[in-house]
Design a protein around this motif. Structure first.
Motif, PDB file in Angstrom:
ATOM      1  N   ASP A  99       0.845  -1.206   0.000  1.00  9.13           N
ATOM      2  CA  ASP A  99       0.000   0.000   0.000  1.00  9.13           C
ATOM      3  C   ASP A  99       0.878   1.253   0.000  1.00  9.13           C
ATOM      4  O   ASP A  99       0.601   2.220  -0.731  1.00  9.13           O
ATOM      5  CB  ASP A  99      -0.909   0.011   1.232  1.00  9.13           C
ATOM      6  N   ILE A 100       1.923   1.251   0.818  1.00 10.12           N
ATOM      7  CA  ILE A 100       2.844   2.393   0.854  1.00 10.12           C
ATOM      8  C   ILE A 100       3.518   2.577  -0.495  1.00 10.12           C
ATOM      9  O   ILE A 100       3.616   3.708  -1.027  1.00 10.12           O
ATOM     10  CB  ILE A 100       3.891   2.215   1.967  1.00 10.12           C
ATOM     11  N   LEU A 101       4.003   1.493  -1.065  1.00 12.51           N
ATOM     12  CA  LEU A 101       4.675   1.589  -2.364  1.00 12.51           C
ATOM     13  C   LEU A 101       3.721   2.155  -3.411  1.00 12.51           C
ATOM     14  O   LEU A 101       4.100   3.024  -4.220  1.00 12.51           O
ATOM     15  CB  LEU A 101       5.212   0.223  -2.792  1.00 12.51           C
ATOM     16  N   ASP A 102       2.479   1.675  -3.425  1.00 17.90           N
ATOM     17  CA  ASP A 102       1.495   2.197  -4.380  1.00 17.90           C
ATOM     18  C   ASP A 102       1.250   3.678  -4.162  1.00 17.90           C
ATOM     19  O   ASP A 102       1.192   4.465  -5.126  1.00 17.90           O
ATOM     20  CB  ASP A 102       0.178   1.420  -4.248  1.00 17.90           C
ATOM     21  N   ASP A 103       1.085   4.090  -2.903  1.00 22.04           N
ATOM     22  CA  ASP A 103       0.829   5.503  -2.596  1.00 22.04           C
ATOM     23  C   ASP A 103       1.983   6.392  -3.044  1.00 22.04           C
ATOM     24  O   ASP A 103       1.776   7.566  -3.414  1.00 22.04           O
ATOM     25  CB  ASP A 103       0.600   5.683  -1.095  1.00 22.04           C
ATOM     26  N   LEU A 104       3.218   5.851  -2.991  1.00 20.41           N
ATOM     27  CA  LEU A 104       4.397   6.624  -3.389  1.00 20.41           C
ATOM     28  C   LEU A 104       4.722   6.477  -4.872  1.00 20.41           C
ATOM     29  O   LEU A 104       5.738   6.995  -5.344  1.00 20.41           O
ATOM     30  CB  LEU A 104       5.609   6.213  -2.549  1.00 20.41           C
ATOM     31  N   GLY A 105       3.875   5.773  -5.600  1.00 18.32           N
ATOM     32  CA  GLY A 105       4.098   5.617  -7.040  1.00 18.32           C
ATOM     33  C   GLY A 105       5.233   4.670  -7.380  1.00 18.32           C
ATOM     34  O   GLY A 105       5.857   4.797  -8.440  1.00 18.32           O
ATOM     35  N   ILE A 106       5.474   3.697  -6.516  1.00 17.95           N
ATOM     36  CA  ILE A 106       6.562   2.736  -6.724  1.00 17.95           C
ATOM     37  C   ILE A 106       5.950   1.404  -7.128  1.00 17.95           C
ATOM     38  O   ILE A 106       5.099   0.853  -6.420  1.00 17.95           O
ATOM     39  CB  ILE A 106       7.400   2.551  -5.446  1.00 17.95           C
ATOM     40  N   HIS A 107       6.393   0.878  -8.262  1.00 19.40           N
ATOM     41  CA  HIS A 107       5.873  -0.396  -8.746  1.00 19.40           C
ATOM     42  C   HIS A 107       6.944  -1.463  -8.572  1.00 19.40           C
ATOM     43  O   HIS A 107       8.071  -1.310  -9.055  1.00 19.40           O
ATOM     44  CB  HIS A 107       5.480  -0.302 -10.225  1.00 19.40           C
ATOM     45  N   ALA A 108       6.599  -2.527  -7.878  1.00 16.23           N
ATOM     46  CA  ALA A 108       7.541  -3.633  -7.679  1.00 16.23           C
ATOM     47  C   ALA A 108       6.778  -4.950  -7.724  1.00 16.23           C
ATOM     48  O   ALA A 108       5.785  -5.110  -7.008  1.00 16.23           O
ATOM     49  CB  ALA A 108       8.267  -3.488  -6.341  1.00 16.23           C
ATOM     50  N   GLU A 109       7.215  -5.857  -8.547  1.00 17.18           N
ATOM     51  CA  GLU A 109       6.624  -7.181  -8.626  1.00 17.18           C
ATOM     52  C   GLU A 109       7.574  -8.189  -7.999  1.00 17.18           C
ATOM     53  O   GLU A 109       8.751  -8.228  -8.337  1.00 17.18           O
ATOM     54  CB  GLU A 109       6.343  -7.570 -10.080  1.00 17.18           C
ATOM     55  N   ILE A 110       7.057  -8.978  -7.076  1.00 10.98           N
ATOM     56  CA  ILE A 110       7.892  -9.988  -6.422  1.00 10.98           C
ATOM     57  C   ILE A 110       7.202 -11.334  -6.472  1.00 10.98           C
ATOM     58  O   ILE A 110       5.979 -11.409  -6.656  1.00 10.98           O
ATOM     59  CB  ILE A 110       8.222  -9.622  -4.954  1.00 10.98           C
ATOM     60  N   HIS A 111       7.989 -12.393  -6.311  1.00 12.84           N
ATOM     61  CA  HIS A 111       7.439 -13.738  -6.119  1.00 12.84           C
ATOM     62  C   HIS A 111       7.093 -13.828  -4.640  1.00 12.84           C
ATOM     63  O   HIS A 111       7.973 -14.018  -3.797  1.00 12.84           O
ATOM     64  CB  HIS A 111       8.470 -14.781  -6.531  1.00 12.84           C
ATOM     65  N   ALA A 112       5.816 -13.692  -4.321  1.00 16.37           N
ATOM     66  CA  ALA A 112       5.386 -13.394  -2.952  1.00 16.37           C
ATOM     67  C   ALA A 112       5.180 -14.644  -2.101  1.00 16.37           C
ATOM     68  O   ALA A 112       4.147 -14.831  -1.447  1.00 16.37           O
ATOM     69  CB  ALA A 112       4.127 -12.542  -2.967  1.00 16.37           C
ATOM     70  N   VAL A 113       6.187 -15.513  -2.091  1.00 19.20           N
ATOM     71  CA  VAL A 113       6.209 -16.676  -1.197  1.00 19.20           C
ATOM     72  C   VAL A 113       7.590 -16.752  -0.564  1.00 19.20           C
ATOM     73  O   VAL A 113       8.573 -16.267  -1.139  1.00 19.20           O
ATOM     74  CB  VAL A 113       5.898 -17.989  -1.941  1.00 19.20           C
ATOM     75  N   PRO A 114       7.719 -17.332   0.624  1.00 17.17           N
ATOM     76  CA  PRO A 114       9.033 -17.418   1.266  1.00 17.17           C
ATOM     77  C   PRO A 114      10.030 -18.214   0.435  1.00 17.17           C
ATOM     78  O   PRO A 114       9.660 -19.157  -0.276  1.00 17.17           O
ATOM     79  CB  PRO A 114       8.734 -18.128   2.592  1.00 17.17           C
ATOM     80  N   PHE A 115      11.295 -17.824   0.542  1.00 14.54           N
ATOM     81  CA  PHE A 115      12.364 -18.532  -0.148  1.00 14.54           C
ATOM     82  C   PHE A 115      13.033 -19.508   0.810  1.00 14.54           C
ATOM     83  O   PHE A 115      13.552 -19.098   1.856  1.00 14.54           O
ATOM     84  CB  PHE A 115      13.406 -17.542  -0.690  1.00 14.54           C
ATOM     85  N   ASP A 116      12.991 -20.798   0.458  1.00 12.07           N
ATOM     86  CA  ASP A 116      13.745 -21.831   1.170  1.00 12.07           C
ATOM     87  C   ASP A 116      13.381 -21.898   2.658  1.00 12.07           C
ATOM     88  O   ASP A 116      14.249 -22.110   3.509  1.00 12.07           O
ATOM     89  CB  ASP A 116      15.251 -21.601   0.992  1.00 12.07           C
ATOM     90  N   LEU A 117      12.101 -21.719   2.973  1.00 12.66           N
ATOM     91  CA  LEU A 117      11.622 -21.910   4.332  1.00 12.66           C
ATOM     92  C   LEU A 117      10.625 -23.065   4.331  1.00 12.66           C
ATOM     93  O   LEU A 117       9.876 -23.258   3.365  1.00 12.66           O
ATOM     94  CB  LEU A 117      10.956 -20.643   4.869  1.00 12.66           C
TER      95      LEU A 117
END
Length: 305
Positions: A99-117
């Motif tokens: 939400d903060i990133l969107d409000d600040l106009g920052i676009h970021a796409e991530i693989h939204a699952v934990p890595f190696d956990l």
């Protein structure tokens, strides 16, 4: 303030597991938004005087303020937003950050699952991990800061190619890596993370906070690829040990043993140097030619000593 405060694994595992996922969420944003560097040096966090930072990326920076227990997002145009770390589940933290990133106009796409956990619940669905003890998190940051100074001191004595002292959010360790100068060919079947990390021969050292398999914090070192006879070389002090790890070996000195030593800092440094000497001898690394005692390479200063 105690140089190395106690950090029993069992006492903070719930907080650790939650914050580890917070760190992975922010770390994946760092991975998506930063310029790629050799051996993934762009990916880890660095320490600040108040916590951890991604460092500036594409017009913004994300910091964990572990004194106020806030996550802070700053844009280079001066805009800023923050949110509390206390009282968050992984799901609410993930939603709040984006939400903060969107409000600040920052676009970021991530693989939204934990890595190696072991628990790979997607971040957006993870309401189970919601423990955040501010006292324990502050102690974690204090230990990171103190150990980082030990690793900086260790790093000073080597003038070859070396990584920064940095905090890997995927494995939750603090590390510094020395490179012998020899390139290697990682196995074709290795994953892309491993192939990039180990495309050169390394002697890597650091500190990790423990896991389910080894529920105790420790200083460590390993040489990769592991040369023959590495584990035949004696470590210092006597209670340090080589332990099997993923088909190779780690040199390990438990944190609690360091804490109880007469001089904890010298004990940790002595261990790291003994493990490095073992790796240097068995790889044929030019340890003498790559030495910079006390961080000095200037021949005039070195001769004056």
């Amino acid at each position: 303030m105690e140089t190395f405060p106690a950090m029993p694994y069992d006492e903070w595992v719930d907080t650790k597991d939650t914050f580890h996922r917070f760190a992975q969420i922010v770390g994946k944003v760092r991975l998506a938004a930063s310029v790629r560097r050799n051996h993934w040096w762009n990916v880890p966090f660095h320490l600040t005087g108040r916590g951890l930072t991604t460092r500036p990326m594409d017009g913004f920076c994300i910091d964990f303020d572990l004194v106020r227990h806030r996550l802070v997002v700053d844009r280079l145009d001066g805009r800023s937003a923050d949110m509390p770390l206390i009282g968050q589940s992984v799901a609410s933290f993930y939603a709040g950050l984006f939400d903060i990133l969107d409000d600040l106009g920052i676009h970021a796409e991530i693989h939204a699952v934990p890595f190696d956990l072991a628990d790979s619940t997607p971040f957006a669905e993870d309401t189970k991990h919601a423990a955040y003890d501010p006292a324990l998190i502050t102690r974690y940051w204090v230990i990171l800061s103190q150990v980082a100074q030990v690793l900086e001191r260790y790093a000073a004595d080597f003038c070859g190619k070396t990584s920064p002292v940095h905090h890997f959010w995927h494995t939750f360790d603090l590390a510094v890596t020395r490179f012998t100068g020899r390139k290697v060919e990682p196995p074709a079947e290795a994953d892309p993370v491993t192939r990039e990390a180990y495309s050169w021969e390394v002697i890597s050292s650091g500190f990790w906070f423990g896991d389910e398999e080894r529920p105790w914090p420790a200083f460590y070192s390993y040489t990769a690829p592991e040369p023959p006879d590495l584990t035949e070389h004696k470590l210092w002090p006597d209670w340090a040990a080589w332990i099997p790890s993923g088909g190779s070996h780690l040199a390990v000195l438990r944190y609690d043993d360091v804490r109880q030593a007469d001089d904890p800092v010298d004990t940790a440094l002595g261990f790291l140097n003994s493990a490095y000497r073992a790796g240097a001898r068995t790889t044929g690394c030019d340890a003498s030619g790559l030495a910079s005692p006390d961080g000095v390479t200037d021949p005039h200063l070195r001769h004056s000593h």
